[in-house]
Structures are given as C-alpha cells and as structure tokens.
Design a protein around this motif. Structure first.
Motif, mmCIF file in Angstrom:
data_model
loop_
_atom_site.group_PDB
_atom_site.id
_atom_site.type_symbol
_atom_site.label_atom_id
_atom_site.label_comp_id
_atom_site.label_asym_id
_atom_site.label_seq_id
_atom_site.Cartn_x
_atom_site.Cartn_y
_atom_site.Cartn_z
ATOM 1 N N CYS A 33 1.136 -0.854 -0.001
ATOM 2 C CA CYS A 33 0.683 0.326 0.068
ATOM 3 C C CYS A 33 0.732 1.323 0.125
ATOM 4 C CB CYS A 33 -0.634 0.240 0.985
ATOM 5 S SG CYS A 33 -1.807 1.677 1.299
ATOM 6 N N PHE A 34 1.080 2.147 -1.076
ATOM 7 C CA PHE A 34 1.101 3.368 -1.263
ATOM 8 C C PHE A 34 1.217 4.464 0.234
ATOM 9 C CE2 PHE A 34 -2.117 5.407 -2.850
ATOM 10 C CZ PHE A 34 -2.607 6.492 -2.315
ATOM 11 N N ASN A 35 -0.039 4.504 0.992
ATOM 12 C CA ASN A 35 -0.711 5.162 1.817
ATOM 13 C C ASN A 35 -0.528 4.707 3.155
ATOM 14 O OD1 ASN A 35 -1.440 7.760 2.553
ATOM 15 N ND2 ASN A 35 -3.096 8.077 1.732
ATOM 16 N N ALA A 36 -0.212 3.042 3.480
ATOM 17 C CA ALA A 36 -0.404 2.193 4.938
ATOM 18 C C ALA A 36 0.128 3.050 5.980
ATOM 19 C CB ALA A 36 1.250 1.711 5.619
ATOM 20 N N GLU A 37 0.345 4.592 6.200
ATOM 21 C CA GLU A 37 0.204 4.957 7.402
ATOM 22 C C GLU A 37 -1.801 5.987 8.056
ATOM 23 O OE1 GLU A 37 0.689 8.130 4.076
ATOM 24 O OE2 GLU A 37 1.919 6.269 4.621
ATOM 25 N N THR A 38 -2.712 6.004 6.970
ATOM 26 C CA THR A 38 -3.880 5.313 7.628
ATOM 27 C C THR A 38 -4.215 4.508 6.908
ATOM 28 O OG1 THR A 38 -4.754 5.560 4.456
ATOM 29 C CG2 THR A 38 -3.369 7.489 4.907
ATOM 30 N N TRP A 39 -4.292 3.613 7.071
ATOM 31 C CA TRP A 39 -4.211 2.401 8.101
ATOM 32 C C TRP A 39 -5.924 3.039 9.971
ATOM 33 C CZ3 TRP A 39 -0.812 -2.649 6.789
ATOM 34 C CH2 TRP A 39 -0.847 -2.339 5.791
ATOM 35 N N ASP A 40 -4.764 3.913 9.736
ATOM 36 C CA ASP A 40 -4.919 3.841 11.610
ATOM 37 C C ASP A 40 -6.042 4.867 11.660
ATOM 38 O OD1 ASP A 40 -4.952 4.912 14.123
ATOM 39 O OD2 ASP A 40 -3.394 5.075 14.452
#
Length: 173
Positions: A33-40
């Motif tokens: 995922c290019f935006n894994a920080e937004t999983w939270d």
C-alpha cells in the motif's frame, strides 16, 4: 473521523486538477500500500466542519474539475456516515464537477446489502459518486501503465444513467 491529507491540486487521482481528501482508517492492509499510515483510524487530524468548509472552498475555482475521495478507506462504516454528508454538499454546491472515489471494497460484492462495507448510507454515498475505483491493491498485479489505479484487478466503474455501474474503458493504458 480523521483524515491524513487534503491535496488542493491533485492530478494523479482522476482526470484534470482535483481536490482530494485522504481519509484515515482501513482494514484491508494491502501489501505494498502506498499510504499505509492511513490504516490507523486516528492518523492525521480530526475531520471537522471547518475541514468540510475548507474542501468546499478549494473546489470553488473553475479550473478544478472535481473531487476525489480516497484513503485509508472511505467505505469503512465509521467513515461513510461522515462522508455521505460531505459528498451531498459537494454535489449540491458543484453539480458540474465530477466525484471520484477509491475503495478496496468491490462494488458488486462488498457495497451491496449484506456486503462487508454496506451500511444504511452506502447507497446514498454511491449515488453522489461518478467514478468508483474498486478492489484491493494487489502487489503481484501492480502495473504502472494503468491510469488512475495501481493493480490489474482494480476497476474504474462509471455510474450508468439508468442506474447501476459499468466498467469504464476510457482510461486504458
């Protein structure tokens, strides 16, 4: 609801110059995922009425073609209840601008009654969206030649005038 970023001049997530909102919270956890920080679900900052007003203001210029919603996952049930109100306001204020949304859920399996992402507001939310890019990102099917999507399994769906969705073949590599 929280959000990670607002891009006032996005040219990567749909045609033309767009305003994009990256919401927080995603249960898909796609490998690569290019935006894994937004999983939270608490990544970034709280979404407020001021945030909504900022988005509407950014959409005002005539050179802005539309609005894109992505994340994270806009169709997580926790996000839908807030986002449906935003999409309603965008559609009402800017009927000539298009709305795109990216989701790891599939429209015909997960966003229908009984599906994993279906809530009491899903159908209303979908009613405001012109193009839906659906399906999880699959690293093994990554293809950098695709327009507006990252892996070959993902579809760009166009809302049909008679209702329902169809694959949009406009954006072929």
């Amino acid at each position: 609801m929280y959000y990670g970023n607002i891009k006032p001049y996005d040219i990567a997530d749909g045609p033309g110059v767009r305003v994009s909102l990256f919401v927080s919270g995603c249960r898909h956890h796609c490998k690569g995922c290019f935006n894994a920080e937004t999983w939270d679900f608490h990544y970034g900052q709280p979404y407020t009425k001021e945030t909504e007003e900022e988005i509407l203001s950014l959409l005002s210029p005539s050179y802005i073609q539309g609005f894109t919603l992505l994340g994270g996952e806009p169709f997580e049930p926790e996000n839908q209840r807030e986002l449906v109100q935003l999409l309603h306001r965008v559609r009402e204020a800017f009927p000539g601008k298009d709305i795109w949304c990216y989701t790891g859920y599939t429209q015909d399996v997960d966003l229908v009654p009984g599906g994993k992402g279906y809530t009491e507001v899903t159908e209303e939310m979908l009613s405001y969206i012109d193009r839906l890019v659906d399906g999880e990102f699959v690293e093994e099917k990554k293809d950098v030649t695709l327009k507006f999507r990252g892996s070959q399994n993902q579809r760009i769906l166009r809302k049909k005038e008679a209702g329902g969705w169809e694959v949009d073949h406009t954006y072929r590599p």
